[in-house]
Design an enzyme around this catalytic site. Sequence first.
Site, PDB file in Angstrom:
ATOM      1  N   TYR A  97      14.814 -12.090  62.502  1.00  0.00           N
ATOM      2  CA  TYR A  97      13.365 -12.327  62.604  1.00  0.00           C
ATOM      3  C   TYR A  97      12.667 -11.339  61.691  1.00  0.00           C
ATOM      4  O   TYR A  97      12.967 -10.140  61.721  1.00  0.00           O
ATOM      5  CB  TYR A  97      12.911 -12.127  64.053  1.00  0.00           C
ATOM      6  CG  TYR A  97      11.416 -12.259  64.267  1.00  0.00           C
ATOM      7  CD1 TYR A  97      10.633 -11.153  64.616  1.00  0.00           C
ATOM      8  CD2 TYR A  97      10.778 -13.479  64.120  1.00  0.00           C
ATOM      9  CE1 TYR A  97       9.266 -11.262  64.813  1.00  0.00           C
ATOM     10  CE2 TYR A  97       9.392 -13.606  64.317  1.00  0.00           C
ATOM     11  CZ  TYR A  97       8.648 -12.493  64.660  1.00  0.00           C
ATOM     12  OH  TYR A  97       7.290 -12.603  64.852  1.00  0.00           O
ATOM     13  N   ASP A 139      15.271  -5.568  55.754  1.00  0.00           N
ATOM     14  CA  ASP A 139      14.131  -5.515  56.667  1.00  0.00           C
ATOM     15  C   ASP A 139      14.425  -4.433  57.706  1.00  0.00           C
ATOM     16  O   ASP A 139      15.136  -4.669  58.678  1.00  0.00           O
ATOM     17  CB  ASP A 139      13.923  -6.877  57.319  1.00  0.00           C
ATOM     18  CG  ASP A 139      12.740  -6.839  58.269  1.00  0.00           C
ATOM     19  OD1 ASP A 139      12.356  -7.905  58.802  1.00  0.00           O
ATOM     20  OD2 ASP A 139      12.200  -5.746  58.519  1.00  0.00           O
ATOM     21  N   LYS A 153       6.395  -0.090  62.444  1.00  0.00           N
ATOM     22  CA  LYS A 153       6.607   0.539  63.749  1.00  0.00           C
ATOM     23  C   LYS A 153       6.559   2.067  63.723  1.00  0.00           C
ATOM     24  O   LYS A 153       5.506   2.663  63.811  1.00  0.00           O
ATOM     25  CB  LYS A 153       7.916   0.014  64.333  1.00  0.00           C
ATOM     26  CG  LYS A 153       7.840  -1.527  64.475  1.00  0.00           C
ATOM     27  CD  LYS A 153       8.948  -2.101  65.230  1.00  0.00           C
ATOM     28  CE  LYS A 153       8.933  -3.616  65.100  1.00  0.00           C
ATOM     29  NZ  LYS A 153       8.588  -4.308  66.334  1.00  0.00           N
TER      30      LYS A 153
HETATM   31  P1  KE4 Z   1       5.154  -7.170  63.193  1.00  0.00           P
HETATM   32  O1  KE4 Z   1       4.407  -8.138  62.319  1.00  0.00           O
HETATM   33  O2  KE4 Z   1       5.344  -7.688  64.628  1.00  0.00           O
HETATM   34  O3  KE4 Z   1       4.599  -5.746  63.143  1.00  0.00           O
HETATM   35  O4  KE4 Z   1       6.653  -6.992  62.605  1.00  0.00           O
HETATM   36  C1  KE4 Z   1       7.392  -8.164  62.380  1.00  0.00           C
HETATM   37  C2  KE4 Z   1       8.870  -7.824  62.322  1.00  0.00           C
HETATM   38  C3  KE4 Z   1       9.490  -7.760  61.090  1.00  0.00           C
HETATM   39  N1  KE4 Z   1      10.812  -7.478  60.986  1.00  0.00           N
HETATM   40  C4  KE4 Z   1      11.561  -7.226  62.093  1.00  0.00           C
HETATM   41  C5  KE4 Z   1      13.020  -6.912  61.931  1.00  0.00           C
HETATM   42  C6  KE4 Z   1      10.965  -7.271  63.376  1.00  0.00           C
HETATM   43  O5  KE4 Z   1      11.737  -7.034  64.474  1.00  0.00           O
HETATM   44  C7  KE4 Z   1       9.598  -7.556  63.498  1.00  0.00           C
HETATM   45  C8  KE4 Z   1       8.891  -7.624  64.845  1.00  0.00           C
HETATM   46  N2  KE4 Z   1       9.636  -7.149  65.962  1.00  0.00           N
HETATM   47  C9  KE4 Z   1       9.294  -7.763  67.233  1.00  0.00           C
HETATM   48  C10 KE4 Z   1      10.295  -7.264  68.269  1.00  0.00           C
HETATM   49  N3  KE4 Z   1      11.607  -7.761  68.017  1.00  0.00           N
HETATM   50  C11 KE4 Z   1       7.877  -7.487  67.605  1.00  0.00           C
HETATM   51  C12 KE4 Z   1       7.517  -7.823  69.035  1.00  0.00           C
HETATM   52  C13 KE4 Z   1       6.505  -8.915  69.070  1.00  0.00           C
HETATM   53  O6  KE4 Z   1       6.676  -9.927  68.367  1.00  0.00           O
HETATM   54  O7  KE4 Z   1       5.544  -8.743  69.855  1.00  0.00           O
END
Ligand code: KE4
Length: 429
Positions: A143, A238, A266
Site C-alpha cells: 500500500y 516506499d 510519519k
Molecule cells: P499517508 O498518506 O496515510 O500519510 O501515507 C500513505 C502510505 C504510504 N506508504 C506506506 C507504506 C503506508 O503504509 C502509508 C499509510 N499507512 C497506513 C497504515 N498502514 C496509514 C493508516 C491510514 O490509512 O489511516
Amino acid sequence: MFKNSKKAYSEAKKYIPGGVNSPVRAFKSVGSNPIFFNKGNGSKMFDIDGNEYIDCVSSWGPLIFGHANKRIISKVNEASSKGTTYGASTEIETAVAKKIVEMVPSVEMVRMVNSGTEATMSAIRLARGYTGKEKIIKFAGNYHGHGDSFLIKAGSGAVTLGLPDSPGVTKNIARDTLIAEFNDLDSVKELFYENKNEIAALIVEPIAGNMGLVKPKKNFLSGLRKICDYNNCLLIFDEVMTGFRVAPGGAQELYNVLPDITTLGKIIGGGLPVGAYGGKVDIMRMLAPEGPVYQAGTLSGNPLAMTAGLTLLKMLDKEVYQKLESISKKIEDGWNKNIIDTKTDAHISRVGSMMTLFFTKKDQIINYKDALELDTDKYAKYFNLMLKEGIYLPPSQYECLFLSSVISENDIKKLILGNKKALEKLKDG
Ligand code: KE4
C-alpha cells in the site's frame, strides 16, 4: 465501556463520511465501533470514556517516543508562539532536509510534502518525468497511499475493506500500473519482458507492512536492484513506515540496498502531517522550479511540522534502537510462549519495533495470496479481547504494531499477560 465513543461516532457520521477521516479508523474489519481518544501520554492513550490503553499503534508509526513527548511538545509550542506558517522559506526546512540526507544512505536531496500519499504520488511522477516512460510496477499487498496509480490491489485499507480496486480509478490509470508478487523476482522479470522499455519505476515497501509484517526474502531487494538496473528503470523504496523506524537509515540501511528514490513520512513529522521524497541529485533536480516536473504544496515544510520532525530526528541515537529492540523482543518472546502454551494457530513476524501476530496455520506469510488466507475473524475477536485488557492494537489483521521506546517493563508484563488471557478466551470460543 464505550458509551461516549458510541455517541461521538453517531454524531461524527452526520458530518464525516463513515464518521472517520481515514477508513481503517472505522474498525470495520474488527467488527466494532471506533473508539474516540482525547489524550495520550507516553506509552498510554485514553479514550473519551476514560479507558486507558497501552498504545501499540503509535499513530501508525510516528510516535517512536510515545505520546506528548515533552521535548517535542515544548519545541512546537515555542515555534507556534512565533506563528504557524509563512508560505515562504524557513531555515528549519533546510535543517530537516540536511538531517534526512545525513541519515538515509541513498538520499542526496529531498522535497517535503504533507503526507505519505503525496510523497509516493510525486515520486512516481518524477520517475516518469526522468525516464520518459509511463508504466510502473507495484506489488500485490503493498500500500502506497490513496493515489490513483496505487489503488490497484492496495494492501492496506482497501484489502481490509475487501475493495482491491477502488471505484473512481480510471482504466487508463489502471493500465499503467502492473502488479507483481512480493518476494517473487520471476513475476517482476515477466512484467519487464512483457513491457519492454515501458516501465519507468518499480515501487516497493522494502519490508511490507500493509499485509501485516511480511519480510523480504534473502536477495529479493538486491534482486530488484539488479532487475531495475538491467531495464533502466528507477527503484523506489516506499519507506513511509520503515524509514527511521527499523534503523536510522531505514530498511535500505538494514538490507544494504540503495533505491533511486525513497519516500518517507510519519516519523519525520513527529506526529504532525509530513511526507517527503528524496534521491539522487540528478533525479531530484528534475523537480520544479529547477526542472520541468511540477509538484507543489501550500504547507509543505510547515515550520511546526519541521520543528517536531527535527526535534525527533535529533533524538534518534543508537540507544533508542537498542531499547526498541529489547522492548520488542521481550514482547515477541512472551507472546510466542503464549501461542505455544495455548496451542494457538498463529505466529509472529517482526523487524525491529514493527510486528504482526498472524492468525494462520501457515508457518510463514510471504506474499499477498498468503495474507488473504489469514483468519481475520479470529483477529477481530482477539483485537476486542485485547481492548478489554487495556491494550490498543491496530484494528486490522493487515496492519503492523508500531512499538514505542517508552513502553515500560510493567507495560511489557501487562502486554504478555493480556495476550495470554485473550488467547485462552479465544480457545474457549
Ligand atoms: P499517508 O498518506 O496515510 O500519510 O501515507 C500513505 C502510505 C504510504 N506508504 C506506506 C507504506 C503506508 O503504509 C502509508 C499509510 N499507512 C497506513 C497504515 N498502514 C496509514 C493508516 C491510514 O490509512 O489511516
